[in-house]
Design a protein around this motif. Structure first.
Motif, PDB file in Angstrom:
ATOM      1  N   ARG A  66      60.625  61.378  37.038  1.00 57.78           N
ATOM      2  CA  ARG A  66      59.760  62.122  36.128  1.00 57.78           C
ATOM      3  C   ARG A  66      60.597  63.190  35.436  1.00 57.78           C
ATOM      4  N   PRO A  67      60.091  63.795  34.347  1.00 55.69           N
ATOM      5  CA  PRO A  67      60.769  64.963  33.786  1.00 55.69           C
ATOM      6  C   PRO A  67      60.798  66.100  34.798  1.00 55.69           C
ATOM      7  N   TYR A  68      61.807  66.966  34.699  1.00 52.13           N
ATOM      8  CA  TYR A  68      61.960  68.067  35.650  1.00 52.13           C
ATOM      9  C   TYR A  68      60.688  68.913  35.732  1.00 52.13           C
ATOM     10  N   ASP A  69      60.040  69.139  34.620  1.00 54.47           N
ATOM     11  CA  ASP A  69      58.794  69.893  34.587  1.00 54.47           C
ATOM     12  C   ASP A  69      57.632  68.925  34.825  1.00 54.47           C
ATOM     13  N   ILE A  70      57.059  68.960  36.014  1.00 51.59           N
ATOM     14  CA  ILE A  70      56.008  68.008  36.381  1.00 51.59           C
ATOM     15  C   ILE A  70      54.797  68.133  35.475  1.00 51.59           C
ATOM     16  N   MET A  71      54.605  69.310  34.840  1.00 50.37           N
ATOM     17  CA  MET A  71      53.444  69.508  33.984  1.00 50.37           C
ATOM     18  C   MET A  71      53.575  68.751  32.659  1.00 50.37           C
ATOM     19  N   LYS A  72      54.788  68.270  32.348  1.00 46.43           N
ATOM     20  CA  LYS A  72      55.008  67.629  31.051  1.00 46.43           C
ATOM     21  C   LYS A  72      55.223  66.122  31.160  1.00 46.43           C
ATOM     22  N   GLY A  73      54.933  65.561  32.281  1.00 42.37           N
ATOM     23  CA  GLY A  73      55.092  64.123  32.419  1.00 42.37           C
ATOM     24  C   GLY A  73      54.665  63.656  33.794  1.00 42.37           C
ATOM     25  N   ARG A  74      54.406  62.383  33.927  1.00 40.25           N
ATOM     26  CA  ARG A  74      53.999  61.834  35.208  1.00 40.25           C
ATOM     27  C   ARG A  74      55.123  60.978  35.778  1.00 40.25           C
ATOM     28  N   TRP A  75      54.943  60.568  37.034  1.00 42.48           N
ATOM     29  CA  TRP A  75      55.966  59.746  37.684  1.00 42.48           C
ATOM     30  C   TRP A  75      56.033  58.367  37.045  1.00 42.48           C
ATOM     31  N   ASN A  76      57.260  57.920  36.796  1.00 44.27           N
ATOM     32  CA  ASN A  76      57.525  56.592  36.263  1.00 44.27           C
ATOM     33  C   ASN A  76      58.143  55.727  37.352  1.00 44.27           C
ATOM     34  N   TYR A  77      57.721  54.463  37.400  1.00 44.76           N
ATOM     35  CA  TYR A  77      58.254  53.497  38.356  1.00 44.76           C
ATOM     36  C   TYR A  77      59.030  52.451  37.568  1.00 44.76           C
ATOM     37  N   CYS A  78      60.360  52.551  37.625  1.00 40.93           N
ATOM     38  CA  CYS A  78      61.221  51.631  36.872  1.00 40.93           C
ATOM     39  C   CYS A  78      61.740  50.541  37.809  1.00 40.93           C
ATOM     40  N   PHE A  79      61.550  49.299  37.424  1.00 40.06           N
ATOM     41  CA  PHE A  79      61.998  48.150  38.207  1.00 40.06           C
ATOM     42  C   PHE A  79      63.120  47.430  37.473  1.00 40.06           C
ATOM     43  N   TYR A  80      64.197  47.116  38.203  1.00 39.67           N
ATOM     44  CA  TYR A  80      65.236  46.215  37.689  1.00 39.67           C
ATOM     45  C   TYR A  80      65.140  44.931  38.492  1.00 39.67           C
ATOM     46  N   ASP A  81      64.689  43.864  37.848  1.00 37.04           N
ATOM     47  CA  ASP A  81      64.521  42.579  38.511  1.00 37.04           C
ATOM     48  C   ASP A  81      65.865  41.868  38.609  1.00 37.04           C
ATOM     49  N   LYS A  82      66.318  41.593  39.823  1.00 37.05           N
ATOM     50  CA  LYS A  82      67.660  41.026  40.023  1.00 37.05           C
ATOM     51  C   LYS A  82      67.785  39.629  39.444  1.00 37.05           C
ATOM     52  N   ALA A  83      66.757  38.825  39.601  1.00 38.72           N
ATOM     53  CA  ALA A  83      66.842  37.428  39.167  1.00 38.72           C
ATOM     54  C   ALA A  83      66.923  37.295  37.652  1.00 38.72           C
ATOM     55  N   SER A  84      66.083  38.035  36.937  1.00 35.78           N
ATOM     56  CA  SER A  84      66.015  37.890  35.481  1.00 35.78           C
ATOM     57  C   SER A  84      66.853  38.919  34.730  1.00 35.78           C
ATOM     58  N   GLY A  85      67.216  40.026  35.414  1.00 32.71           N
ATOM     59  CA  GLY A  85      67.916  41.111  34.735  1.00 32.71           C
ATOM     60  C   GLY A  85      67.007  41.933  33.843  1.00 32.71           C
ATOM     61  N   LYS A  86      65.695  41.716  33.937  1.00 32.80           N
ATOM     62  CA  LYS A  86      64.749  42.458  33.102  1.00 32.80           C
ATOM     63  C   LYS A  86      64.443  43.822  33.714  1.00 32.80           C
ATOM     64  N   LEU A  87      64.109  44.761  32.833  1.00 29.71           N
ATOM     65  CA  LEU A  87      63.780  46.128  33.223  1.00 29.71           C
ATOM     66  C   LEU A  87      62.326  46.407  32.859  1.00 29.71           C
ATOM     67  N   PHE A  88      61.578  46.949  33.821  1.00 28.57           N
ATOM     68  CA  PHE A  88      60.177  47.280  33.598  1.00 28.57           C
ATOM     69  C   PHE A  88      59.948  48.751  33.913  1.00 28.57           C
ATOM     70  N   ASN A  89      59.133  49.416  33.108  1.00 27.81           N
ATOM     71  CA  ASN A  89      58.746  50.798  33.389  1.00 27.81           C
ATOM     72  C   ASN A  89      57.231  50.894  33.426  1.00 27.81           C
ATOM     73  N   SER A  90      56.709  51.419  34.557  1.00 24.92           N
ATOM     74  CA  SER A  90      55.275  51.576  34.724  1.00 24.92           C
ATOM     75  C   SER A  90      54.970  53.028  35.057  1.00 24.92           C
TER      76      SER A  90
END
Length: 379
Positions: A275-299
Motif C-alpha cells: 500500500r502507499p506509506y500513508d494508509i489514509m491515501k490508499g488501500r492494500w493491494n494484492y499483486c500476484f505473479y503467476d509462475k506458469a504464465s508470467g502474468k501479473l495481476f493486481n487486486s
C-alpha cells in the motif's frame, strides 16, 4: 532509471557468497492486469482454530508438521495442530535458560530442538520439545536485532529490516552455523540513499519457501532467494511513481511511496501485498505473479466469496502434508461481527465456533493446487 536497473542486476548476480545465475524478472506495475481476486480463486478449505488454555494474544506463530509455537508475553507456548495447549518452552526472565521479551523462534524437526533467538543480546537458547533447556550460544552477528530468524539445514538465517536513515550501507541478512559462528553476511550496496530523507518501511517477512529464505529490500526493490546453494536475485520492481529513488523526497511524496507488507512465494505464484506509506491515501493491494504464465495481476484486496472473512491479511505461509496454507489471526469480535451480519446461513453458522471472551482466532486457508487458473480465465 535504466542504468540503475542494470546496476541492480549486475550487483545481485555478482556480489553474493555463492551465487546462482538466473534471469531476473522485472515487475512493471503498468503490466499488472487489474483483477478482483476472490478467495475461491486461491483457496479451497478453511480451518478455524481458537487456541485454548493460555492467552497468546498478539503472538508470533511458527509451525512444525505436528504442532505450532506461539511467542507471547508469557513466553514460548507449544500447541498441537488443533490449538490444544501442550507445554511451555523455557520462561521469560534473566536466569539460566530464560529469555527476555524480545525474541524469535525456530524449529529443528530432525533433532527435535526448539531454538529461541534473543534479539537484544544476540544469544541463542535451545530446548527440547518438552521445554527442557539444552544449551546457550553467543551469535556472531554483524548487527543486533534481526527482524526474522529461521533454521534451514543446520544453519540459521537472519533477516534484517533495511532502514536508509539509520546506516549506510545497511545489512540485509546474515547466516550462522548452529553454535553461532558467522558464515556470511550481506550489506546492501546497490543504491545510496541520503540519510534524513526516508522513513522506516517495516514489513512482515513470510520468509520461507522450501529450503529458501526470501529477502526483499524496499530501497533496491529487489527480491532474493537465499539458501545453502547461495544467493539468487529473482525479481526487481520496474520504474513507476511509487518507487523510492535516491533523490531527496519530501514528506508528501514519500507518503505515496510503496510500502510492501510481505512477499510470499508459493508453488504457483508470488503474492506481494503493498500500500502507499500513508494508509489514509490508499488501500492494500494484492499483486500476484503467476509462475506458469508470467502474468501479473493486481487486486485491491481479496473478496472472500467462500467464508465471509473480513480483510484477509496473512501472517504465515507453511506446508503440512503436502498442502500449502496461508494463516491470519483475528480478534473474536472481528469474525463475529462479519459472520453474524451475513445473509448466508452457512456463514452465520461459523460464529458458533467462536468464543467472544476467549483467545484470538487463527484462520487457515488451504491453497488450491491449480494456482490462479480461474482468475486468469476471468481476466
Amino acid at each position: 532509471m535504466k542504468d540503475i536497473f542494470v546496476f541492480l542486476v549486475l550487483f545481485a548476480l555478482c556480489s553474493c557468497h555463492n551465487y546462482t545465475k538466473s534471469k531476473t524478472v522485472v515487475w512493471n506495475y503498468d503490466d499488472f492486469i487489474s483483477a478482483n481476486v476472490r478467495m475461491s480463486d486461491i483457496a479451497d478449505e478453511m480451518t478455524i482454530i481458537q487456541p485454548d488454555s493460555i492467552d497468546y494474544k498478539g503472538a508470533e506463530i511458527v509451525h512444525a508438521s505436528s504442532f505450532f509455537l506461539a511467542g507471547t508475553e508469557q513466553g514460548v507456548l507449544r500447541y498441537d495442530k488443533e490449538g490444544h495447549f501442550m507445554n511451555r518452552i523455557g520462561a521469560i526472565g534473566q536466569g539460566p535458560g530464560e529469555y527476555r521479551r524480545f525474541y524469535n523462534m525456530a524449529i529443528n524437526e530432525t533433532d527435535r530442538i526448539i531454538y529461541v533467538y534473543c534479539m537484544d543480546t544476540s544469544t541463542l537458547l535451545s530446548f527440547s520439545y518438552e521445554g527442557i533447556f539444552l544449551n546457550k550460544h553467543s551469535l556472531q552477528l554483524p548487527k543486533e536485532w534481526a527482524w526474522k530468524f529461521y533454521y534451514l539445514k543446520d544453519k540459521f538465517y537472519f533477516y534484517y529490516l533495511v532502514n536508509a536513515d539509520s546506516e549506510s550501507p545497511p545489512y540485509m541478512y546474515a547466516i550462522t552455523d548452529t553454535i553461532g559462528n558467522l558464515l556470511y553476511s550481506k550489506l546492501d550496496e546497490s543504491l545510496h540513499f541520503t540519510p534524513g530523507n526516508y522513513p522506516s518501511f517495516p514489513s512482515h517477512h513470510m520468509g520461507l519457501f522450501g529450503d529458501t529464505m526470501l529477502v526483499w529490500n524496499q530501497y533496491s526493490d529487489t527480491i532474493y532467494r537465499i539458501s545453502e546453494k547461495g544467493e539468487e536475485a529473482f525479481a526487481v520492481w520496474g520504474k513507476w511513481s511509487k518507487r523510492l529513488t535516491p533523490a531527496k523526497v519530501e514528506k508528501e511524496e514519500y507518503y505515496q511511496s510503496m510500502m510492501i507488507y510481505t512477499i510470499i512465494e508459493t508453488t504457483n505464484y508470488y503474492l506481494c501485498i503493498w500500500r502507499p506509506y500513508d494508509i489514509m491515501k490508499g488501500r492494500w493491494n494484492y499483486c500476484f505473479y503467476d509462475k506458469a504464465s508470467g502474468k501479473l495481476f493486481n487486486s485491491e484486496g481479496i473478496t472472500d466469496d467462500l467464508w465471509g472473512l473480513p480483510l484477509f491479511f496473512p501472517y504465515n505461509y507453511f506446508v503440512i502434508d503436502g498442502h500449502e496454507y496461508l494463516e491470519a489471526h483475528y480478534q473474536p469480535y472481528e469474525l463475529l461481527d462479519a459472520w453474524l451480519s451475513s445473509d448466508d446461513p452457512k456463514i452465520r453458522k461459523q460464529a458458533d465456533s467462536i468464543d467472544e471472551e476467549d483467545n484470538n482466532v487463527l484462520i487457515r486457508i488451504r491453497l488450491k493446487k491449480d494456482g490462479l487458473n480461474n482468475c486468469d480465465k476471468r481476466n
